[in-house]
Design a protein around this motif. Structure first.
Motif, mmCIF file in Angstrom:
data_model
loop_
_atom_site.group_PDB
_atom_site.id
_atom_site.type_symbol
_atom_site.label_atom_id
_atom_site.label_comp_id
_atom_site.label_asym_id
_atom_site.label_seq_id
_atom_site.Cartn_x
_atom_site.Cartn_y
_atom_site.Cartn_z
ATOM 1 N N GLY A 135 5.404 4.493 1.354
ATOM 2 C CA GLY A 135 4.458 4.722 2.445
ATOM 3 C C GLY A 135 5.161 4.776 3.787
ATOM 4 N N GLN A 136 6.135 3.898 3.984
ATOM 5 C CA GLN A 136 6.918 3.899 5.220
ATOM 6 C C GLN A 136 7.728 5.185 5.337
ATOM 7 O OE1 GLN A 136 10.260 1.166 5.419
ATOM 8 N NE2 GLN A 136 9.814 0.681 7.548
ATOM 9 N N VAL A 137 8.262 5.659 4.214
ATOM 10 C CA VAL A 137 9.033 6.900 4.208
ATOM 11 C C VAL A 137 8.141 8.078 4.594
ATOM 12 C CG1 VAL A 137 10.347 8.517 2.772
ATOM 13 C CG2 VAL A 137 10.680 6.059 2.507
ATOM 14 N N ASP A 138 6.962 8.148 3.987
ATOM 15 C CA ASP A 138 6.032 9.245 4.272
ATOM 16 C C ASP A 138 5.651 9.272 5.748
ATOM 17 O OD1 ASP A 138 6.102 9.848 1.593
ATOM 18 O OD2 ASP A 138 4.241 8.792 1.118
ATOM 19 N N HIS B 187 6.126 4.678 -24.476
ATOM 20 C CA HIS B 187 7.050 5.408 -25.344
ATOM 21 C C HIS B 187 8.134 6.132 -24.567
ATOM 22 C CE1 HIS B 187 3.883 8.143 -24.060
ATOM 23 N NE2 HIS B 187 4.701 9.152 -24.274
ATOM 24 N N PHE B 188 8.042 6.135 -23.237
ATOM 25 C CA PHE B 188 9.055 6.813 -22.430
ATOM 26 C C PHE B 188 10.313 5.959 -22.306
ATOM 27 C CE2 PHE B 188 5.439 8.985 -19.918
ATOM 28 C CZ PHE B 188 5.401 10.018 -20.832
ATOM 29 N N LYS B 189 11.463 6.597 -22.434
ATOM 30 C CA LYS B 189 12.714 5.886 -22.157
ATOM 31 C C LYS B 189 12.795 5.553 -20.673
ATOM 32 C CE LYS B 189 17.746 6.271 -22.579
ATOM 33 N NZ LYS B 189 18.889 7.121 -23.004
ATOM 34 N N TYR B 190 12.410 6.530 -19.848
ATOM 35 C CA TYR B 190 12.375 6.325 -18.400
ATOM 36 C C TYR B 190 10.960 6.631 -17.913
ATOM 37 C CZ TYR B 190 17.445 6.733 -18.889
ATOM 38 O OH TYR B 190 18.748 6.567 -19.280
ATOM 39 N N PRO B 191 10.169 5.618 -17.611
ATOM 40 C CA PRO B 191 8.807 5.892 -17.127
ATOM 41 C C PRO B 191 8.843 6.574 -15.768
ATOM 42 C CG PRO B 191 9.346 3.575 -16.823
ATOM 43 C CD PRO B 191 10.475 4.180 -17.625
ATOM 44 N N PRO B 192 7.860 7.402 -15.467
ATOM 45 C CA PRO B 192 7.852 8.103 -14.177
ATOM 46 C C PRO B 192 7.547 7.165 -13.019
ATOM 47 C CG PRO B 192 5.814 8.523 -15.364
ATOM 48 C CD PRO B 192 6.694 7.749 -16.305
ATOM 49 N N MET B 193 8.072 7.501 -11.846
ATOM 50 C CA MET B 193 7.725 6.784 -10.620
ATOM 51 C C MET B 193 6.367 7.308 -10.164
ATOM 52 S SD MET B 193 9.115 4.513 -8.430
ATOM 53 C CE MET B 193 10.895 4.644 -8.304
ATOM 54 N N MET B 194 5.394 6.406 -10.042
ATOM 55 C CA MET B 194 4.029 6.810 -9.722
ATOM 56 C C MET B 194 3.625 6.306 -8.340
ATOM 57 S SD MET B 194 2.234 6.188 -13.441
ATOM 58 C CE MET B 194 0.807 7.197 -13.028
ATOM 59 N N LYS B 195 3.131 7.216 -7.518
ATOM 60 C CA LYS B 195 2.742 6.874 -6.150
ATOM 61 C C LYS B 195 1.281 6.457 -6.106
ATOM 62 C CE LYS B 195 2.768 8.486 -1.391
ATOM 63 N NZ LYS B 195 3.331 7.199 -0.928
ATOM 64 N N LEU B 196 1.031 5.299 -5.498
ATOM 65 C CA LEU B 196 -0.340 4.833 -5.351
ATOM 66 C C LEU B 196 -1.109 5.796 -4.450
ATOM 67 C CD1 LEU B 196 0.107 0.969 -4.907
ATOM 68 C CD2 LEU B 196 -0.039 2.322 -7.002
ATOM 69 N N GLN C 122 0.838 -1.198 0.000
ATOM 70 C CA GLN C 122 0.000 0.000 0.000
ATOM 71 C C GLN C 122 0.878 1.255 0.000
ATOM 72 O OE1 GLN C 122 -3.312 0.511 0.036
ATOM 73 N NE2 GLN C 122 -4.191 -1.500 0.425
ATOM 74 N N ASN C 123 0.443 2.280 -0.717
ATOM 75 C CA ASN C 123 1.105 3.593 -0.758
ATOM 76 C C ASN C 123 2.519 3.543 -1.327
ATOM 77 O OD1 ASN C 123 -1.135 4.935 0.504
ATOM 78 N ND2 ASN C 123 -0.446 4.095 2.463
ATOM 79 N N ALA C 124 2.838 2.472 -2.061
ATOM 80 C CA ALA C 124 4.164 2.375 -2.667
ATOM 81 C C ALA C 124 4.286 3.336 -3.841
ATOM 82 C CB ALA C 124 4.422 0.943 -3.133
ATOM 83 N N SER C 125 5.517 3.579 -4.261
ATOM 84 C CA SER C 125 5.799 4.297 -5.503
ATOM 85 C C SER C 125 6.279 3.264 -6.513
ATOM 86 C CB SER C 125 6.857 5.377 -5.281
ATOM 87 O OG SER C 125 6.350 6.410 -4.456
ATOM 88 N N VAL D 62 -6.996 5.641 -11.314
ATOM 89 C CA VAL D 62 -8.009 4.644 -11.686
ATOM 90 C C VAL D 62 -8.051 3.580 -10.597
ATOM 91 C CG1 VAL D 62 -8.708 2.942 -13.412
ATOM 92 C CG2 VAL D 62 -7.649 5.098 -14.139
ATOM 93 N N ALA D 63 -9.194 3.470 -9.922
ATOM 94 C CA ALA D 63 -9.298 2.587 -8.755
ATOM 95 C C ALA D 63 -8.962 1.141 -9.095
ATOM 96 C CB ALA D 63 -10.709 2.681 -8.170
ATOM 97 N N GLY D 64 -9.485 0.643 -10.202
ATOM 98 C CA GLY D 64 -9.235 -0.749 -10.572
ATOM 99 C C GLY D 64 -7.784 -1.022 -10.888
ATOM 100 N N LEU D 65 -7.121 -0.037 -11.492
ATOM 101 C CA LEU D 65 -5.697 -0.207 -11.796
ATOM 102 C C LEU D 65 -4.882 -0.255 -10.513
ATOM 103 C CD1 LEU D 65 -3.368 -0.367 -13.785
ATOM 104 C CD2 LEU D 65 -3.393 2.133 -13.939
ATOM 105 N N GLU D 66 -5.204 0.609 -9.555
ATOM 106 C CA GLU D 66 -4.476 0.602 -8.286
ATOM 107 C C GLU D 66 -4.677 -0.715 -7.543
ATOM 108 O OE1 GLU D 66 -3.854 3.196 -4.194
ATOM 109 O OE2 GLU D 66 -4.616 4.125 -6.010
ATOM 110 N N LEU D 67 -5.916 -1.212 -7.500
ATOM 111 C CA LEU D 67 -6.176 -2.494 -6.843
ATOM 112 C C LEU D 67 -5.455 -3.629 -7.563
ATOM 113 C CD1 LEU D 67 -9.985 -2.045 -6.097
ATOM 114 C CD2 LEU D 67 -8.138 -2.119 -4.412
ATOM 115 N N GLY D 68 -5.379 -3.528 -8.876
ATOM 116 C CA GLY D 68 -4.650 -4.541 -9.637
ATOM 117 C C GLY D 68 -3.160 -4.508 -9.352
ATOM 118 N N LEU D 69 -2.604 -3.299 -9.241
ATOM 119 C CA LEU D 69 -1.175 -3.167 -8.964
ATOM 120 C C LEU D 69 -0.793 -3.816 -7.634
ATOM 121 C CD1 LEU D 69 -0.579 0.512 -10.140
ATOM 122 C CD2 LEU D 69 0.363 -1.549 -11.188
ATOM 123 N N LEU D 70 -1.699 -3.760 -6.673
ATOM 124 C CA LEU D 70 -1.411 -4.349 -5.353
ATOM 125 C C LEU D 70 -1.311 -5.869 -5.398
ATOM 126 C CD1 LEU D 70 -3.744 -2.106 -3.148
ATOM 127 C CD2 LEU D 70 -1.259 -2.004 -3.308
#
Length: 325
Positions: free
Chosen positions: A146-149, A77-86, A53-56, A92-100
């Motif tokens: 999440g632990q860092v935050d 298409h990105f050479k370096y994709p961005p770090m995205m924080k849950l 939970q709350n990972a990047s 998108v709720a379903g995408l976040e639940l899927g990522l977990l």
């Protein structure tokens, strides 16, 4: 990522079936929640624990509508994709639940009912109302931010009272963030992460010698990384400062000696650069980076001495000429 290969592969079978592409895809997916709202197919398994939970998350992803060969959103298409924080960047709720449910290195597909995607309204003009969407996701890495935050949100007294193991986990995660930024050539961001971790460690008041040693061991790679980041940012004076900080912890550390040698070279202090590089070479005599810079330093040092000598000769001649006159 495989892109939208599933669409073309399923499309080739449409003449043999009355099922739509998404209906065919459902047959090979499993239901995450049990209500049919989020279906998943693992294309390539990952390793380790699932995303917390709350990972990047560092990931490539693409979103598709049915019958569409072009994604409505994508980072492929990105050479370096961005770090995205849950909970913040993934909306998108379903995408976040899927990522977990995913692990590092995993590649998966998610079919999301509209109530777990863009709702009955959709997202005009890209997403029609009540649309089921497909996401293809490849997780490269993730960090437990999440632990860092939570730790950074504590007051200094609470941070000092927290277990040392927690502090070390937090600073290791920050260093991981910094390393990821460094690899993407985002040196300013990397520097900020390293300095944040250093500040947390230096604010700690260790009560025992073993704890002091653990903190020094955690500080050493941070100072080394920070020194290199400053070199990339063309700040050799700061690079030298952090290289010397590393040497205060480990006076014979090869990387620290080399960093200081690099910094002195950029500052034009060739004699000091030579001293540090010779010390580094004594630890790693066959290291090509050390040997190459040592040769370059020796040539630059000789050139500077020759120029100094020529200048002195010129000044002496001018002095003699003025005296004779």
């Amino acid at each position: 990522m495989s892109g939208n290969g599933f669409i073309s592969s399923i499309g080739r079978r449409l003449t043999m079936s009355t099922l739509s592409p998404f209906e065919q895809l459902r047959r090979q997916m499993f239901d995450i929640l049990g209500d049919g709202g989020i279906l998943k197919e693992v294309v390539k398994p990952g390793e380790g624990p699932p995303v917390p939970q709350n990972a990047s998350v560092l990931m490539y992803y693409s979103g598709f509508l049915e019958y569409s060969n072009r994604p409505f959103e994508s980072t492929a298409h990105f050479k370096y994709p961005p770090m995205m924080k849950l909970g913040r960047d993934v909306t998108v709720a379903g995408l976040e639940l899927g990522l977990l449910t995913m692990k590092k290195g995993e590649f998966a597909r998610f079919l999301l009912h509209h109530r777990y995607a863009y709702g009955e309204m959709g997202c005009p003009p890209f997403i029609p109302p009540s649309s089921t969407v497909l996401y293809e996701v490849h997780i490269l890495d993730y960090l437990d931010s999440g632990q860092v935050d939570e730790f950074i949100g504590m007051c200094p007294e609470e941070q000092n009272d927290a277990p040392l193991s927690t502090l070390l986990e937090v600073t290791n995660t920050l260093r991981g963030f910094g390393n990821r930024c460094f690899k993407q050539s985002r040196y300013d961001h990397a520097k900020d992460r390293y300095k944040q971790a250093i500040t947390l460690l230096r604010n700690r008041d260790p009560q025992s010698e073993p704890d002091k040693r653990k903190i020094k061991a955690a500080l050493l790679p941070l100072y080394l990384n920070l020194s290199l980041a400053e070199l990339r940012l063309e700040s050799p004076q700061k690079a030298l400062k952090y290289g010397n900080k590393a040497l205060e912890i480990d006076s014979v550390n090869t990387k620290a000696l080399f960093r200081c040698g690099q910094a002195y070279f950029e500052l034009g202090q060739y004699e000091s650069a030579q001293d540090r590089l010779i010390a580094a070479q004594s630890k790693k005599p066959f290291d090509s980076d050390i040997n190459d810079l040592l040769k370059k330093t020796a040539l630059a040092y000789k050139d500077s001495l020759d120029k100094e000598k020529d200048m002195c000769v010129k000044m002496f001649r001018e002095l003699r000429s003025s005296v004779q006159l």
